[in-house]
Design an enzyme around this catalytic site. Structure first.
Site, short mmCIF file in Angstrom:
data_model
loop_
_atom_site.label_atom_id
_atom_site.label_comp_id
_atom_site.label_asym_id
_atom_site.label_seq_id
_atom_site.Cartn_x
_atom_site.Cartn_y
_atom_site.Cartn_z
N LYS A 166 0.84 -1.20 0.00
CA LYS A 166 0.00 0.00 0.00
C LYS A 166 0.87 1.24 0.00
O LYS A 166 1.71 1.43 0.89
CB LYS A 166 -0.91 -0.01 1.23
N LYS A 176 -2.41 -1.59 -3.70
CA LYS A 176 -3.25 -0.40 -3.65
C LYS A 176 -2.42 0.87 -3.70
O LYS A 176 -1.43 0.93 -2.97
CB LYS A 176 -4.04 -0.47 -2.33
C1 PBG Z 1 -7.08 3.83 5.44
C2 PBG Z 1 -7.67 3.47 4.13
C3 PBG Z 1 -7.57 4.26 2.99
C4 PBG Z 1 -8.27 3.62 1.99
C5 PBG Z 1 -8.78 2.42 2.52
N1 PBG Z 1 -8.38 2.34 3.85
C6 PBG Z 1 -6.94 5.59 2.78
C7 PBG Z 1 -5.71 5.97 3.46
O1 PBG Z 1 -4.79 5.18 3.60
O2 PBG Z 1 -5.65 7.12 3.85
C8 PBG Z 1 -8.41 4.16 0.60
C9 PBG Z 1 -9.60 3.77 -0.17
C10 PBG Z 1 -9.85 4.61 -1.35
O3 PBG Z 1 -9.17 5.61 -1.64
O4 PBG Z 1 -10.81 4.26 -2.05
N2 PBG Z 1 -6.98 2.93 6.39
#
Ligand code: PBG
Length: 334
Positions: free
Chosen positions: A200, A254
Site C-alpha cells: 500500500k 493499492k
Molecule cells: C485507510 C484506508 C484508505 C483507503 C482504505 N483504507 C486511505 C488511506 O490510507 O488514507 C483508501 C480507499 C480509497 O481511496 O478508495 N486505512
C-alpha cells in the site's frame, strides 16, 4: 512490402469479428471477480461524497439493499468503510472497539438479510482518530507501531464478533498481520480470513476516500512514515513476503491502476489470491474525465477493470462493482 517473409504473421486474422476476439481473449472479467466497496453512514449524516458522483454514503438499510443487489448480480463480496464525524473521534480511536459501532451494526444487518455475502472490514484507526491517522500518535506526532497493533487486534476481534468474514488491515504497521492472526485465533475466530493491504503506497489517489470517511479535515500531515514510497517496487515484495509468512490469506496492492506492475509481481512471486483496489481517486478520475467528454465512462471503467485481471489480480475492489456487473449482465462490456 509487409509480406517480405512467408508465411506472414497476420495477427489481425483473429481480430476480425467480435466472436473471433471472444474466442482468443485470454483474460475476462466477470462479476465473480468484483468486490463492492461501500461507504456507510448513520441516518443523520450526509450522503454526498465530493468528487465521487454516483457514489453515496449509505445508511445500514441502504447497505443491506446494496448487498442484496450485489449478490443477485453474482458479486461475492463487499468491503465496508465507515463515515465518522468529528464528534465521534478521539485520540485513541475508541469507537473502533465498540461492538455497537456503525461497522458492527452494519455487519449484523447484512448477515441477517444476506448471510451468504462475504463481508470485509477495513482494520485501521483512521475513521476514528481525531488526527485521521491509521494508528496511535504520541506527543511529537510519531505514529506508534506496536501500541497501534494492540489496538488493531482489539478492533479486528470486535469486527469478527460482529460477523465479518474477513478483516483487511490497511494500516501498514510492521508485524500486524501475525499479531492479528494470533488474536483472532485466541478469540475463536480461526475461520475469519485476513486480506492484507500488503503493498500500500502513500498515494494522492486516496483523496476522495478521506472526504468520504470524514478524515479530510482531520488529517494532520501525511501517511508517508508508514505507507510505502511510490518509487519502491522490491520493498513491496518484502512487505508481501512478511505478510504471507505472518499468515495473510490474501494480498492486496493499492492503489490499482498506477501500480499494475506490483499486481503482476506480487501474483508471480507469491501465487497467492491477489486483490487490486481501484481506489476512490481512480473512480473520481474516470468520472471527471467522462464528464469532461474525454471518453465514455462505461468503456473506460470496463477496460480498467479488465486490465487488473490481465495484470494478475484475482479480484478487484471498486466503487463501481455493481455498475460493472450490470453492464456485464446486459452484455454491454465487449
Ligand atoms: C485507510 C484506508 C484508505 C483507503 C482504505 N483504507 C486511505 C488511506 O490510507 O488514507 C483508501 C480507499 C480509497 O481511496 O478508495 N486505512
Amino acid at each position: 512490402m509487409y509480406l517480405s517473409s512467408y508465411p506472414a504473421s497476420r495477427l489481425r486474422r483473429l481480430r476480425k469479428s467480435t466472436q473471433m476476439r471472444h474466442l482468443v481473449r485470454s483474460n475476462t472479467l466477470t462479476s465473480l471477480d468484483l468486490i463492492q466497496s461501500l461507504i456507510i453512514r448513520e441516518q443523520s449524516q450526509f450522503s454526498e461524497i465530493a468528487a465521487m458522483p454516483g457514489i453515496e454514503r449509505q445508511t445500514i438499510e441502504q447497505a443491506v439493499a446494496s448487498a442484496e443487489r450485489a449478490l443477485s448480480l453474482g458479486i461475492p463480496a463487499l468491503a465496508l468503510f465507515p463515515f465518522t464525524g468529528p464528534d465521534d473521534r478521539d485520540s485513541e480511536g475508541s469507537l473502533a472497539f465498540s461492538s455497537d459501532n456503525l461497522m458492527c451494526r452494519a455487519a449484523r444487518a447484512i448477515k441477517d438479510a444476506v448471510p451468504e455475502a462475504v463481508i470485509i472490514a477495513d482494520v485501521a484507526l483512521d475513521p476514528y482518530t481525531e488526527h485521521g491517522h491509521d494508528g496511535l500518535m504520541n506527543a511529537d506526532g510519531t505514529i506508534l507501531n506496536d501500541e497501534t497493533i494492540e489496538a488493531l487486534c482489539r478492533q479486528a476481534i470486535v469486527l469478527a464478533d460482529a460477523g465479518y468474514d474477513m478483516v483487511a488491515p490497511s494500516d501498514m504497521m510492521d508485524g500486524r498481520i501475525g499479531e492479528i492472526r494470533k488474536a483472532l485465533d485466541a478469540a475463536g475466530h480461526q475461520d475469519v480470513a485476513i486480506l492484507s493491504y500488503a503493498v500500500k503506497y502513500a498515494s494522492a489517489f486516496y483523496g476522495p476516500y478521506r472526504d468520504a470517511v470524514g478524515s479530510r479535515g482531520a488529517l494532520k500531515g501525511d501517511k508517508r512514515t508508514y505507507q510505502m514510497d511510490p518509487g519502491n517496487a522490491e520493498e513491496g515484495l518484502r512487505e508481501a513476503a512478511l505478510d504471507v509468512k505472518e499468515g495473510a490469506d490474501m494480498l492486496m496492492v493499492k492503489p490499482g491502476l498506477a501500480y499494475l506492475d506490483m499486481v503482476t509481481r506480487v501474483k508471480d512471486e507469491f501465487q497467492m489470491p491477489t486483490v487490486a483496489f481501484q481506489v476512490s481517486g481512480e473512480y473520481a478520475m474516470l468520472k471527471a474525465a467522462a464528464a469532461a467528454g474525454a471518453f465514455d465512462f462505461d468503456q473506460a471503467l470496463m477496460e480498467s477493470l479488465l486490465a487488473f485481471k490481465r495484470a494478475g489480480a484475482d479480484a478487484v475492489i471498486t466503487y463501481a462493482a455493481t455498475h460493472a456487473a450490470e453492464l456485464l449482465r446486459r452484455g454491454d462490456a465487449d
